[in-house]
Design a protein around this motif. Sequence first.
Motif, PDB file in Angstrom:
ATOM      1  N   ILE A 127       0.842  -1.202   0.000  1.00 40.96           N
ATOM      2  CA  ILE A 127       0.000   0.000   0.000  1.00 40.96           C
ATOM      3  C   ILE A 127       0.873   1.245   0.000  1.00 40.96           C
ATOM      4  O   ILE A 127       0.624   2.200  -0.745  1.00 40.96           O
ATOM      5  CB  ILE A 127      -0.951   0.000   1.216  1.00 40.96           C
ATOM      6  CG1 ILE A 127      -2.004  -1.097   1.057  1.00 40.96           C
ATOM      7  CG2 ILE A 127      -1.619   1.363   1.383  1.00 40.96           C
ATOM      8  CD1 ILE A 127      -2.898  -1.285   2.270  1.00 40.96           C
ATOM      9  N   ALA A 128       1.893   1.244   0.836  1.00 43.54           N
ATOM     10  CA  ALA A 128       2.817   2.386   0.898  1.00 43.54           C
ATOM     11  C   ALA A 128       3.485   2.612  -0.460  1.00 43.54           C
ATOM     12  O   ALA A 128       3.655   3.755  -0.901  1.00 43.54           O
ATOM     13  CB  ALA A 128       3.859   2.146   1.980  1.00 43.54           C
ATOM     14  N   GLN A 129       3.845   1.527  -1.115  1.00 45.97           N
ATOM     15  CA  GLN A 129       4.464   1.630  -2.439  1.00 45.97           C
ATOM     16  C   GLN A 129       3.485   2.191  -3.461  1.00 45.97           C
ATOM     17  O   GLN A 129       3.871   2.977  -4.344  1.00 45.97           O
ATOM     18  CB  GLN A 129       4.974   0.262  -2.877  1.00 45.97           C
ATOM     19  CG  GLN A 129       6.161  -0.230  -2.063  1.00 45.97           C
ATOM     20  CD  GLN A 129       6.521  -1.687  -2.334  1.00 45.97           C
ATOM     21  OE1 GLN A 129       5.751  -2.432  -2.946  1.00 45.97           O
ATOM     22  NE2 GLN A 129       7.687  -2.113  -1.869  1.00 45.97           N
ATOM     23  N   LYS A 130       2.204   1.822  -3.360  1.00 45.55           N
ATOM     24  CA  LYS A 130       1.179   2.357  -4.253  1.00 45.55           C
ATOM     25  C   LYS A 130       0.999   3.858  -4.040  1.00 45.55           C
ATOM     26  O   LYS A 130       0.830   4.620  -4.997  1.00 45.55           O
ATOM     27  CB  LYS A 130      -0.157   1.638  -4.024  1.00 45.55           C
ATOM     28  CG  LYS A 130      -0.282   0.295  -4.728  1.00 45.55           C
ATOM     29  CD  LYS A 130      -1.627  -0.341  -4.426  1.00 45.55           C
ATOM     30  CE  LYS A 130      -1.848  -1.591  -5.279  1.00 45.55           C
ATOM     31  NZ  LYS A 130      -2.154  -1.269  -6.679  1.00 45.55           N
ATOM     32  N   MET A 131       1.044   4.275  -2.788  1.00 45.48           N
ATOM     33  CA  MET A 131       0.906   5.703  -2.481  1.00 45.48           C
ATOM     34  C   MET A 131       2.085   6.488  -3.052  1.00 45.48           C
ATOM     35  O   MET A 131       1.930   7.610  -3.545  1.00 45.48           O
ATOM     36  CB  MET A 131       0.805   5.906  -0.970  1.00 45.48           C
ATOM     37  CG  MET A 131      -0.422   5.267  -0.330  1.00 45.48           C
ATOM     38  SD  MET A 131      -1.984   5.956  -0.891  1.00 45.48           S
ATOM     39  CE  MET A 131      -2.007   7.516   0.019  1.00 45.48           C
ATOM     40  N   GLU A 132       3.265   5.896  -2.995  1.00 44.78           N
ATOM     41  CA  GLU A 132       4.451   6.544  -3.559  1.00 44.78           C
ATOM     42  C   GLU A 132       4.349   6.600  -5.083  1.00 44.78           C
ATOM     43  O   GLU A 132       4.648   7.640  -5.687  1.00 44.78           O
ATOM     44  CB  GLU A 132       5.710   5.793  -3.136  1.00 44.78           C
ATOM     45  CG  GLU A 132       6.999   6.462  -3.624  1.00 44.78           C
ATOM     46  CD  GLU A 132       8.242   5.856  -2.996  1.00 44.78           C
ATOM     47  OE1 GLU A 132       9.173   6.617  -2.691  1.00 44.78           O
ATOM     48  OE2 GLU A 132       8.279   4.622  -2.803  1.00 44.78           O
TER      49      GLU A 132
ATOM     50  N   ASP B  73      -1.358  16.989  -2.499  1.00 37.94           N
ATOM     51  CA  ASP B  73      -0.774  17.949  -1.557  1.00 37.94           C
ATOM     52  C   ASP B  73      -1.454  17.930  -0.191  1.00 37.94           C
ATOM     53  O   ASP B  73      -1.352  18.893   0.575  1.00 37.94           O
ATOM     54  CB  ASP B  73      -0.807  19.376  -2.129  1.00 37.94           C
ATOM     55  CG  ASP B  73      -0.079  19.487  -3.448  1.00 37.94           C
ATOM     56  OD1 ASP B  73       0.985  18.852  -3.588  1.00 37.94           O
ATOM     57  OD2 ASP B  73      -0.568  20.184  -4.351  1.00 37.94           O
ATOM     58  N   ASP B  74      -2.169  16.846   0.139  1.00 34.12           N
ATOM     59  CA  ASP B  74      -2.709  16.698   1.483  1.00 34.12           C
ATOM     60  C   ASP B  74      -1.590  16.177   2.390  1.00 34.12           C
ATOM     61  O   ASP B  74      -0.502  15.836   1.931  1.00 34.12           O
ATOM     62  CB  ASP B  74      -3.888  15.729   1.469  1.00 34.12           C
ATOM     63  CG  ASP B  74      -4.852  15.959   2.624  1.00 34.12           C
ATOM     64  OD1 ASP B  74      -4.480  16.692   3.565  1.00 34.12           O
ATOM     65  OD2 ASP B  74      -5.974  15.423   2.590  1.00 34.12           O
ATOM     66  N   THR B  75      -1.862  16.082   3.677  1.00 38.65           N
ATOM     67  CA  THR B  75      -0.839  15.602   4.611  1.00 38.65           C
ATOM     68  C   THR B  75      -0.792  14.071   4.616  1.00 38.65           C
ATOM     69  O   THR B  75      -1.798  13.408   4.320  1.00 38.65           O
ATOM     70  CB  THR B  75      -1.132  16.095   6.033  1.00 38.65           C
ATOM     71  OG1 THR B  75      -2.354  15.501   6.492  1.00 38.65           O
ATOM     72  CG2 THR B  75      -1.254  17.607   6.068  1.00 38.65           C
ATOM     73  N   VAL B  76       0.339  13.542   4.973  1.00 36.81           N
ATOM     74  CA  VAL B  76       0.486  12.084   5.075  1.00 36.81           C
ATOM     75  C   VAL B  76      -0.474  11.551   6.139  1.00 36.81           C
ATOM     76  O   VAL B  76      -1.063  10.479   5.977  1.00 36.81           O
ATOM     77  CB  VAL B  76       1.939  11.696   5.415  1.00 36.81           C
ATOM     78  CG1 VAL B  76       2.077  10.181   5.536  1.00 36.81           C
ATOM     79  CG2 VAL B  76       2.894  12.223   4.351  1.00 36.81           C
TER      80      VAL B  76
ATOM     81  N   GLU C 166       7.459   7.573   4.375  1.00 40.05           N
ATOM     82  CA  GLU C 166       6.630   8.530   5.121  1.00 40.05           C
ATOM     83  C   GLU C 166       5.290   7.910   5.505  1.00 40.05           C
ATOM     84  O   GLU C 166       4.797   8.090   6.627  1.00 40.05           O
ATOM     85  CB  GLU C 166       6.386   9.781   4.276  1.00 40.05           C
ATOM     86  CG  GLU C 166       7.592  10.663   4.082  1.00 40.05           C
ATOM     87  CD  GLU C 166       7.354  11.755   3.057  1.00 40.05           C
ATOM     88  OE1 GLU C 166       8.071  12.770   3.097  1.00 40.05           O
ATOM     89  OE2 GLU C 166       6.454  11.595   2.190  1.00 40.05           O
ATOM     90  N   PHE C 167       4.709   7.184   4.560  1.00 35.07           N
ATOM     91  CA  PHE C 167       3.399   6.574   4.805  1.00 35.07           C
ATOM     92  C   PHE C 167       3.477   5.560   5.944  1.00 35.07           C
ATOM     93  O   PHE C 167       2.657   5.576   6.867  1.00 35.07           O
ATOM     94  CB  PHE C 167       2.887   5.912   3.530  1.00 35.07           C
ATOM     95  CG  PHE C 167       1.509   5.338   3.671  1.00 35.07           C
ATOM     96  CD1 PHE C 167       0.387   6.108   3.430  1.00 35.07           C
ATOM     97  CD2 PHE C 167       1.335   4.009   4.056  1.00 35.07           C
ATOM     98  CE1 PHE C 167      -0.899   5.574   3.572  1.00 35.07           C
ATOM     99  CE2 PHE C 167       0.064   3.469   4.200  1.00 35.07           C
ATOM    100  CZ  PHE C 167      -1.054   4.257   3.952  1.00 35.07           C
ATOM    101  N   LEU C 168       4.452   4.664   5.881  1.00 30.33           N
ATOM    102  CA  LEU C 168       4.571   3.623   6.904  1.00 30.33           C
ATOM    103  C   LEU C 168       4.903   4.207   8.278  1.00 30.33           C
ATOM    104  O   LEU C 168       4.400   3.725   9.304  1.00 30.33           O
ATOM    105  CB  LEU C 168       5.630   2.600   6.495  1.00 30.33           C
ATOM    106  CG  LEU C 168       5.260   1.690   5.321  1.00 30.33           C
ATOM    107  CD1 LEU C 168       6.451   0.828   4.914  1.00 30.33           C
ATOM    108  CD2 LEU C 168       4.064   0.806   5.678  1.00 30.33           C
TER     109      LEU C 168
END
Length: 380
Positions: free
Chosen positions: A137-142, A197-200, A151-153
């Motif tokens: 999921i983190a990789q998809k967000m990146e 451009d929203d926050t993590v 940052e996500f994790l």
Amino acid sequence: MAHNDTHAARKKGGAGKILLVVLLLLLLAVGAAVHFAYNEIHGNGAPGSTEVTVSIPQGSGVAAIANKLKEAGVIRSAYLFRWYVGQKGAAAKLQYGDFVLQTSAISYDAIIATLSQYAKAETVRVTIPEGTTAIAIAQKMESAGLCTAEEFLKEANEGDFSAYTFWQYVPEDKEAPNRFMKCEGYLFPETYEFLKDDTVHNYVATFYAQFDAQFTKEMYAALKKQGMTLPELVTLASFVQEEAGNSQDSNVAQVFRNRLAEGSPYPRLQSNTSSHIQSDADNNYLWNWVAPYYDGWDNIPENILTAYDTYSCIGLPAGPISNPGLAAIKAALEPQPDEEAKDAYFFVTDLKGNYYYAHTLAEHNANCKTAAAVNKSLKN
């Protein structure tokens, strides 16, 4: 005697005056509150209002929206706005996005009308299939250009998400030292529209808000009745998702629950989806996700390796191995198995997608031969 009566009358008169003053003050306070509420609701705020842009993240509830509006100076009372939205039955109409509003000079009806229109904002759509791991999921967000995977994790594992009911049931790292990732299992799989451009924090909160919305009071009650914890359920559901994720969810869940039952002759899950087997052929959590995270199998901390190897650890592993969907969660919580799986301790599948259930090891070995024959026929 007359003197005493006069004194008592004065005392009574004094008490009456005090009561009158108190009542007058209460009436004034109520009047002021009503006056404030009327002006607030109708937009009779202070002069000299200015335009502000208010960003409402996807998945925000009325309370979060009210707080955003108050922080921006659009309203003065978050509580009053929440109450008014409830009275109007407008909660479901409120949208997410960027909205241009006036500070302190706009009626609640006008605010609701503005927030009820879909705001044109630059968004990115991300689809998370059921059973996707936290790292994936983190990789998809990146890949979507929203934030880095790191940052996500970090936010998903270390951020404060106590606003969500389920979060209180997820133990801290110090209470679960053998768990791989705190966030695993609770990043609810769905298709999302994320604001650029929203926050993590808001990105992660979108996933957690969806999990919180899906997990009902009735499900918590069923957990309590069974003496099961939320992490235990989500961990079990993640195995159901990986081993089935289809019409066999309840059957597979029942097999695992039979193995986990007190007095079970087979108290280990023994699932290749999280095991010591180092093979690319299996969808193995330890091999595919944990090992790369630590830069290789030999670098996996021994306590984590032991805690997630379902061939060695008794009972459930230390945490979920993916983020399961609602069907898998419900099946794990209250399975409705077919007759063949009710008392089964084993199952095996073939390449056609057939599932074979068995109560004894001998029956299971026979099923394995049948499945192998089917697989061989498909390759010829």
